[in-house]
Design an enzyme around this catalytic site. Structure first.
Site, PDB file in Angstrom:
ATOM      1  N   GLU A   1       0.842  -1.193   0.000  1.00 25.17           N
ATOM      2  CA  GLU A   1       0.000   0.000   0.000  1.00 25.17           C
ATOM      3  C   GLU A   1       0.873   1.237   0.000  1.00 25.17           C
ATOM      4  O   GLU A   1       2.083   1.163   0.251  1.00 25.17           O
ATOM      5  CB  GLU A   1      -0.954  -0.001   1.198  1.00 25.17           C
ATOM      6  CG  GLU A   1      -0.283   0.046   2.536  1.00 25.17           C
ATOM      7  CD  GLU A   1      -1.270  -0.012   3.706  1.00 25.17           C
ATOM      8  OE1 GLU A   1      -0.811  -0.310   4.797  1.00 25.17           O
ATOM      9  OE2 GLU A   1      -2.478   0.235   3.530  1.00 25.17           O
ATOM     10  N   GLU A   2       0.244   2.365  -0.255  1.00 27.56           N
ATOM     11  CA  GLU A   2       0.929   3.650  -0.284  1.00 27.56           C
ATOM     12  C   GLU A   2       1.542   3.937   1.085  1.00 27.56           C
ATOM     13  O   GLU A   2       0.926   3.659   2.123  1.00 27.56           O
ATOM     14  CB  GLU A   2      -0.121   4.725  -0.626  1.00 27.56           C
ATOM     15  CG  GLU A   2       0.359   6.145  -0.586  1.00 27.56           C
ATOM     16  CD  GLU A   2      -0.788   7.150  -0.738  1.00 27.56           C
ATOM     17  OE1 GLU A   2      -0.551   8.321  -0.436  1.00 27.56           O
ATOM     18  OE2 GLU A   2      -1.905   6.757  -1.126  1.00 27.56           O
TER      19      GLU A   2
ATOM     20  N   CYS B   1     -22.414  12.477  18.504  1.00 26.41           N
ATOM     21  CA  CYS B   1     -22.585  13.119  17.188  1.00 26.41           C
ATOM     22  C   CYS B   1     -21.886  14.474  17.169  1.00 26.41           C
ATOM     23  O   CYS B   1     -21.793  15.151  18.184  1.00 26.41           O
ATOM     24  CB  CYS B   1     -24.062  13.292  16.869  1.00 26.41           C
ATOM     25  SG  CYS B   1     -24.846  11.748  16.361  1.00 26.41           S
TER      26      CYS B   1
ATOM     27  N   ASP C   1      -5.186   0.271   7.510  1.00 27.01           N
ATOM     28  CA  ASP C   1      -5.213  -0.771   8.538  1.00 27.01           C
ATOM     29  C   ASP C   1      -6.489  -0.712   9.375  1.00 27.01           C
ATOM     30  O   ASP C   1      -6.460  -0.773  10.596  1.00 27.01           O
ATOM     31  CB  ASP C   1      -3.965  -0.655   9.431  1.00 27.01           C
ATOM     32  CG  ASP C   1      -3.712  -1.944  10.212  1.00 27.01           C
ATOM     33  OD1 ASP C   1      -4.204  -3.000   9.779  1.00 27.01           O
ATOM     34  OD2 ASP C   1      -3.043  -1.882  11.262  1.00 27.01           O
TER      35      ASP C   1
ATOM     36  N   HIS D   1     -20.518   6.379  11.970  1.00 23.50           N
ATOM     37  CA  HIS D   1     -21.956   6.532  12.224  1.00 23.50           C
ATOM     38  C   HIS D   1     -22.733   6.314  10.916  1.00 23.50           C
ATOM     39  O   HIS D   1     -23.748   5.626  10.892  1.00 23.50           O
ATOM     40  CB  HIS D   1     -22.216   7.932  12.792  1.00 23.50           C
ATOM     41  CG  HIS D   1     -23.625   8.154  13.250  1.00 23.50           C
ATOM     42  ND1 HIS D   1     -24.005   9.265  13.969  1.00 23.50           N
ATOM     43  CD2 HIS D   1     -24.750   7.420  13.074  1.00 23.50           C
ATOM     44  CE1 HIS D   1     -25.297   9.194  14.230  1.00 23.50           C
ATOM     45  NE2 HIS D   1     -25.776   8.094  13.686  1.00 23.50           N
TER      46      HIS D   1
ATOM     47  N   CYS E   1     -22.081  14.826  11.479  1.00 22.11           N
ATOM     48  CA  CYS E   1     -23.217  13.892  11.593  1.00 22.11           C
ATOM     49  C   CYS E   1     -24.505  14.653  11.266  1.00 22.11           C
ATOM     50  O   CYS E   1     -25.377  14.160  10.545  1.00 22.11           O
ATOM     51  CB  CYS E   1     -23.327  13.301  12.993  1.00 22.11           C
ATOM     52  SG  CYS E   1     -21.954  12.235  13.484  1.00 22.11           S
TER      53      CYS E   1
ATOM     54  N   ASP F   1     -11.165   0.948  14.064  1.00 19.90           N
ATOM     55  CA  ASP F   1      -9.717   1.108  13.927  1.00 19.90           C
ATOM     56  C   ASP F   1      -9.336   2.126  12.856  1.00 19.90           C
ATOM     57  O   ASP F   1      -8.427   1.883  12.059  1.00 19.90           O
ATOM     58  CB  ASP F   1      -9.085  -0.244  13.559  1.00 19.90           C
ATOM     59  CG  ASP F   1      -8.175  -0.748  14.658  1.00 19.90           C
ATOM     60  OD1 ASP F   1      -8.232  -0.186  15.750  1.00 19.90           O
ATOM     61  OD2 ASP F   1      -7.423  -1.698  14.419  1.00 19.90           O
TER      62      ASP F   1
ATOM     63  N   HIS G   1     -20.689   6.766  21.019  1.00 24.74           N
ATOM     64  CA  HIS G   1     -20.563   7.754  19.938  1.00 24.74           C
ATOM     65  C   HIS G   1     -21.263   9.063  20.296  1.00 24.74           C
ATOM     66  O   HIS G   1     -22.402   9.056  20.741  1.00 24.74           O
ATOM     67  CB  HIS G   1     -21.154   7.196  18.637  1.00 24.74           C
ATOM     68  CG  HIS G   1     -21.214   8.220  17.540  1.00 24.74           C
ATOM     69  ND1 HIS G   1     -20.086   8.715  16.918  1.00 24.74           N
ATOM     70  CD2 HIS G   1     -22.266   8.857  16.971  1.00 24.74           C
ATOM     71  CE1 HIS G   1     -20.451   9.605  16.003  1.00 24.74           C
ATOM     72  NE2 HIS G   1     -21.770   9.711  16.023  1.00 24.74           N
TER      73      HIS G   1
END
Length: 200
Positions: free
Chosen positions: A54-55, A145, A114, A90, A149, A104, A143
Site C-alpha cells: 500500500e501507499e 454526534c 489498517d 456513524h 453527523c 480502527d 458515539h
C-alpha cells in the site's frame, strides 16, 4: 489472513467512496477521509508467498478510533479528520441498519489505513468481519454526534430511545388535554342550540 486484511480494507474503502459522494457536495463539509487501497501480491519463490502493498503515509500517524471503542482519543475528537472519521463510522452503521461498523480508523490526516470491520451477524452479506460484535455495541453507546453527523442528517444513537420515551409520554399527556378540549367545544356548541330551540 493477508487475503482477509485486503478484503476488510478494500470493503471499507468502498463504503468510504459512497460516504464521500454524499458528504462532498454538502456545503461546508470539505475534505472527506479516504481509506487507501491495499493490494495483494503473490511471490511464489518467497517463504511467505503472499504480501500486501500500500501507499506509504508520511506524517504524524494518529488513531482516530480504537478497536475496543472504550478509549476516547482527544486528537480524534478535536481534529477535523477525527470528527469526520466518527461521522463515517456513524454513517456506515446507519447505512447498514447497525449490521456493520468500520473500526480502527487510523492514518495520516485524511488518509486512513489498517482499518477493521465488525459485523452484527457472522457472514453479513457474505462478509467476515475481523472485529468482535461488542465493538458495535460500544460504538452505539459511546458515539457522540458532531456537526458532520448533523450535516449528513444522521440520527443520534444515544438519545433515540429517550426521545421515543419522551414522545410517547408527551402524547399520553396531550391526549387527555385534547379530549377535554373536544368535550368543551361540543358543550359550547350545544348551549346555543338549546337556546335556539327554546326560542322556537
Amino acid at each position: 489472513f493477508v487475503i482477509q486484511e485486503c478484503y476488510v480494507q478494500n470493503t471499507a474503502r468502498e463504503y468510504a467512496k459512497i460516504y464521500a459522494s454524499e458528504a462532498e457536495p454538502l456545503e461546508g463539509f470539505g475534505e472527506v477521509p479516504e481509506i487507501i487501497p491495499i493490494f495483494l501480491v503473490h511471490r511464489p519463490a518467497n517463504n511467505i508467498p503472499y504480501a500486501t502493498v500500500e501507499e506509504e503515509l508520511v506524517g504524524e500517524f494518529v488513531k482516530y478510533s480504537v478497536r475496543d471503542g472504550k478509549e476516547v482519543n482527544f486528537l480524534r475528537r478535536d481534529s477535523e479528520a477525527g470528527q469526520k472519521c466518527c461521522t463515517f463510522q456513524h454513517w456506515v452503521y446507519e447505512k447498514t441498519n447497525g449490521s456493520l461498523l468500520v473500526t480502527d480508523l487510523q492514518g495520516v490526516g485524511m488518509k486512513l489505513t489498517d482499518v477493521g470491520i465488525a459485523t452484527l451477524a457472522k457472514g453479513y452479506k457474505g462478509f467476515k468481519g475481523n472485529c468482535s460484535i461488542s465493538f458495535i455495541e460500544q460504538f452505539r453507546a459511546l458515539h457522540q454526534c458532531n456537526k458532520y453527523c448533523e450535516m449528513l442528517g444522521l440520527k443520534s444513537l444515544r438519545t433515540t430511545p429517550q426521545k421515543q420515551r419522551k414522545a410517547t409520554s408527551l402524547k399520553s399527556k396531550n391526549l387527555p388535554n385534547s379530549s377535554t378540549i373536544k368535550k368543551t367545544v361540543p358543550k359550547k356548541a350545544r348551549e346555543p342550540r338549546d337556546f335556539i330551540s327554546s326560542e322556537h
